[in-house]
Design a protein around this motif. Structure first.
Motif, PDB file in Angstrom:
ATOM      1  N   ASN A 249      -1.290  -0.541  -5.033  1.00  0.00           N
ATOM      2  CA  ASN A 249      -1.208  -0.132  -3.643  1.00  0.00           C
ATOM      3  C   ASN A 249      -2.278   0.916  -3.315  1.00  0.00           C
ATOM      4  O   ASN A 249      -2.994   1.380  -4.204  1.00  0.00           O
ATOM      5  CB  ASN A 249       0.239   0.251  -3.282  1.00  0.00           C
ATOM      6  N   PRO A 250      -2.431   1.283  -2.037  1.00  0.00           N
ATOM      7  CA  PRO A 250      -3.538   2.168  -1.645  1.00  0.00           C
ATOM      8  C   PRO A 250      -3.579   3.496  -2.409  1.00  0.00           C
ATOM      9  O   PRO A 250      -4.641   4.082  -2.586  1.00  0.00           O
ATOM     10  CB  PRO A 250      -3.281   2.409  -0.155  1.00  0.00           C
ATOM     11  N   GLU A 251      -2.418   3.950  -2.853  1.00  0.00           N
ATOM     12  CA  GLU A 251      -2.384   5.231  -3.574  1.00  0.00           C
ATOM     13  C   GLU A 251      -2.563   5.064  -5.071  1.00  0.00           C
ATOM     14  O   GLU A 251      -2.520   6.033  -5.814  1.00  0.00           O
ATOM     15  CB  GLU A 251      -1.047   5.921  -3.312  1.00  0.00           C
ATOM     16  N   GLY A 252      -2.708   3.811  -5.531  1.00  0.00           N
ATOM     17  CA  GLY A 252      -2.967   3.587  -6.947  1.00  0.00           C
ATOM     18  C   GLY A 252      -1.741   3.297  -7.776  1.00  0.00           C
ATOM     19  O   GLY A 252      -1.808   3.260  -9.012  1.00  0.00           O
ATOM     20  N   LEU A 253      -0.631   3.066  -7.137  1.00  0.00           N
ATOM     21  CA  LEU A 253       0.579   2.710  -7.862  1.00  0.00           C
ATOM     22  C   LEU A 253       0.499   1.228  -8.248  1.00  0.00           C
ATOM     23  O   LEU A 253       0.227   0.388  -7.396  1.00  0.00           O
ATOM     24  CB  LEU A 253       1.768   2.947  -6.926  1.00  0.00           C
ATOM     25  N   ALA A 254       0.704   0.923  -9.528  1.00  0.00           N
ATOM     26  CA  ALA A 254       0.678  -0.474  -9.982  1.00  0.00           C
ATOM     27  C   ALA A 254       2.092  -1.026  -9.950  1.00  0.00           C
ATOM     28  O   ALA A 254       3.011  -0.431 -10.509  1.00  0.00           O
ATOM     29  CB  ALA A 254       0.110  -0.560 -11.385  1.00  0.00           C
ATOM     30  N   LEU A 255       2.251  -2.184  -9.287  1.00  0.00           N
ATOM     31  CA  LEU A 255       3.581  -2.704  -8.981  1.00  0.00           C
ATOM     32  C   LEU A 255       3.694  -4.201  -9.245  1.00  0.00           C
ATOM     33  O   LEU A 255       2.699  -4.923  -9.146  1.00  0.00           O
ATOM     34  CB  LEU A 255       3.878  -2.483  -7.483  1.00  0.00           C
ATOM     35  N   PRO A 256       4.907  -4.695  -9.511  1.00  0.00           N
ATOM     36  CA  PRO A 256       5.110  -6.150  -9.641  1.00  0.00           C
ATOM     37  C   PRO A 256       5.118  -6.872  -8.294  1.00  0.00           C
ATOM     38  O   PRO A 256       4.951  -8.076  -8.235  1.00  0.00           O
ATOM     39  CB  PRO A 256       6.484  -6.273 -10.295  1.00  0.00           C
ATOM     40  N   CYS A 257       5.344  -6.157  -7.179  1.00  0.00           N
ATOM     41  CA  CYS A 257       5.292  -6.767  -5.852  1.00  0.00           C
ATOM     42  C   CYS A 257       5.017  -5.675  -4.823  1.00  0.00           C
ATOM     43  O   CYS A 257       5.065  -4.490  -5.158  1.00  0.00           O
ATOM     44  CB  CYS A 257       6.579  -7.519  -5.516  1.00  0.00           C
ATOM     45  N   HIS A 258       4.766  -6.069  -3.586  1.00  0.00           N
ATOM     46  CA  HIS A 258       4.366  -5.109  -2.555  1.00  0.00           C
ATOM     47  C   HIS A 258       5.367  -3.980  -2.334  1.00  0.00           C
ATOM     48  O   HIS A 258       5.022  -2.912  -1.877  1.00  0.00           O
ATOM     49  CB  HIS A 258       4.216  -5.810  -1.199  1.00  0.00           C
ATOM     50  N   LEU A 259       6.653  -4.266  -2.579  1.00  0.00           N
ATOM     51  CA  LEU A 259       7.693  -3.325  -2.170  1.00  0.00           C
ATOM     52  C   LEU A 259       8.540  -2.810  -3.329  1.00  0.00           C
ATOM     53  O   LEU A 259       9.556  -2.151  -3.118  1.00  0.00           O
ATOM     54  CB  LEU A 259       8.600  -4.000  -1.123  1.00  0.00           C
ATOM     55  N   ALA A 260       8.113  -3.103  -4.563  1.00  0.00           N
ATOM     56  CA  ALA A 260       8.934  -2.738  -5.731  1.00  0.00           C
ATOM     57  C   ALA A 260       9.243  -1.242  -5.758  1.00  0.00           C
ATOM     58  O   ALA A 260      10.318  -0.823  -6.194  1.00  0.00           O
ATOM     59  CB  ALA A 260       8.231  -3.149  -7.013  1.00  0.00           C
ATOM     60  N   HIS A 261       8.308  -0.422  -5.257  1.00  0.00           N
ATOM     61  CA  HIS A 261       8.516   1.029  -5.301  1.00  0.00           C
ATOM     62  C   HIS A 261       9.525   1.511  -4.272  1.00  0.00           C
ATOM     63  O   HIS A 261       9.859   2.693  -4.235  1.00  0.00           O
ATOM     64  CB  HIS A 261       7.195   1.766  -5.123  1.00  0.00           C
ATOM     65  N   THR A 262      10.009   0.585  -3.402  1.00  0.00           N
ATOM     66  CA  THR A 262      11.043   0.996  -2.457  1.00  0.00           C
ATOM     67  C   THR A 262      12.435   0.875  -3.095  1.00  0.00           C
ATOM     68  O   THR A 262      13.425   1.222  -2.481  1.00  0.00           O
ATOM     69  CB  THR A 262      11.000   0.159  -1.155  1.00  0.00           C
TER      70      THR A 262
END
Lengths: 367, 93
Positions: A249-262
């Protein structure tokens, strides 16, 4: 290397900034107060590390990726790594010269979003005047002989417009038309009452799309992506958690999908602090829903578990309140009642105009 | 659907990439791709716009003597259908 968990695609969300304000945006709905965007060198390193992990496709997206001044450098870097580089854009702000430069630097394909087949509805849905500039952008794409995907996100307001959208795609010589029903997460979940079509509307649109698919075979690929709210079983979200895709994501968080960090309680890592390979293989967040050990009932013994991996974790959390449960889309899921009541509501509200809650926040136009 | 006198050629949007992890070729196109097995690769190699489908089949029958001609014809037509469905072929007649 084990190919069961191998990323083929890196989705690089270069920015959350966007000149449009679509009410179904897939960006998280609380992004307004977020931090800085990662810089050019970090992105170039991420591309390199992704390629080393097995990635072959790169989607440059956002927000609006054209708002990054370093897009040229990023496309050039991706080109040197022989990544197949796709620009996923609203088409704004773009010039022919810039697109031509991006093509020379190694851009492989362009996807332009369109909100409806005509300016008034399209601009209203986008929340900004944009339709005519999108037409220009699409024409530049094809005149530079770049493959063009025209993408239309479907919802109640434009789903009866599918014939006209197909005709428009033919007129701009799109190579591929994505008729993608809204996924009800992020902003779209906030706006679900205004957006969710009835089953009848979906079936009609699907019939039209299938007819076009046959008619245009070999000339234009027509994809109709059904909304999972009207499916009996869940989709294999991202082809399985941490299996084929990495989102940064724009802040550099690596994720399995667009919203996983929610999803609360999951730990994800920054590309600034760790190598992508370490994140992919070892981070707690990526491993949380891999394999079958975590599967709840009824997935645990279901023969479809190898097809849908229990469905979408974000949907389980945002609709039912527990990311570890079966996707409520599934007719066998304990939380399926939530989906049934959303469908019933769609049937009740067909004749009532419902206002959108436009996407707001940094970089959005203020009108 | 496939006319055997046409000369298929890969669309310019297609890129073939050798995958060092699997020792196979990947056929990449916008936002996705196909992993090619040995026979798919043999067919793709002939999609240059110079071979008619009949000539492709004849050639492959000569090279792969351990596979029955019927099966080769079926595989060629089947795989070209897959490619055409995704808009990955241009027809040169």
């Amino acid at each position: 290397m084990n190919n069961e968990h191998r990323p083929y695609t890196l989705i690089a969300e270069l920015t959350y900034r966007c000149p449009l304000r679509c009410p179904y945006c897939s960006n998280p709905s609380d992004f307004a107060g977020r931090g800085d965007e990662i810089d050019t060198d970090t992105w170039l390193r991420v591309f390199q590390e992704a390629e080393a992990l097995g990635v072959v496709q790169l989607n440059l997206t956002g927000g609006e990726p054209l708002l990054r001044d370093d897009l040229e450098q990023l496309v050039e870097g991706a080109g040197k790594l022989e990544l197949y580089t796709n620009l996923i854009t609203s088409g704004i702000p773009l010039t022919f010269e810039r697109l031509s430069r991006l093509r020379t630097l190694g851009l492989d394909s362009v996807q332009v979003s369109i909100q409806s087949s005509g300016p008034s509805v399209s601009d209203r849905i986008a929340g900004a005047p944009s339709f005519n500039r999108k037409l220009d952008a699409m024409q530049w794409v094809t005149s530079l002989a770049l493959p063009l995907t025209m993408n239309a996100v479907l919802h109640r307001e434009n789903i009866s417009d599918v014939e006209a959208l197909i005709a428009l795609a033919e007129r701009v010589s799109a190579d591929r038309l994505e008729l993608a029903n809204t996924q009800y997460l992020g902003w779209a979940l906030k706006n679900r009452v205004a957006l969710l079509p009835t089953r009848e509307q979906i079936e009609r649109a699907r019939t039209v799309a299938i007819e076009a698919k046959m008619r245009l075979r070999g000339k234009m690929e027509v994809l109709f992506i059904t909304p999972d709210y009207y499916s009996e079983y869940p989709k294999s979200c991202m082809e399985g958690w941490g299996r084929r895709f990495i989102v940064v994501n724009p802040e550099g968080l690596a994720l399995p999908c667009h919203l996983a960090h929610t999803i609360p309680g999951l730990h994800f890592e920054q590309v600034m602090q760790s190598r992508l390979a370490d994140i992919w293989h070892h981070s707690a967040g990526f491993n949380r829903f891999r394999g079958e050990d975590w599967l709840p009932d009824p997935c645990r013994t279901c023969e479809r578990r190898a097809l849908d991996f229990g469905g979408c974790r974000c949907q389980a959390f945002h609709v039912v309140g527990d990311a570890g449960m079966t996707d409520p889309i599934c007719s066998l899921a304990p939380g399926h009642g939530h989906i049934e009541s959303a469908r019933a509501q769609a049937n009740r509200t067909t004749e009532i105009p419902v206002l959108f809650d436009y996407r707001t926040g940094r970089g959005c136009s203020s009108r | 659907m496939i006319f055997t006198k046409v000369r298929p050629r890969l669309s310019p949007k297609v890129r073939l990439k050798f995958d060092r992890r699997t020792d196979r070729y990947l056929l990449l196109y916008p936002e996705t791709g196909l992993e090619l097995n040995k026979s798919a690769m043999a067919i793709v190699h002939l999609c240059t716009g110079e071979w008619t489908i009949d000539e492709m089949v004849d050639h492959l029958i000569r090279v792969y003597t351990d596979v029955s001609p019927d099966e080769i014809r079926r595989e060629v037509c089947g795989f070209l259908d897959v490619l055409a469905d995704r808009g990955l072929l241009q027809r040169v007649s």
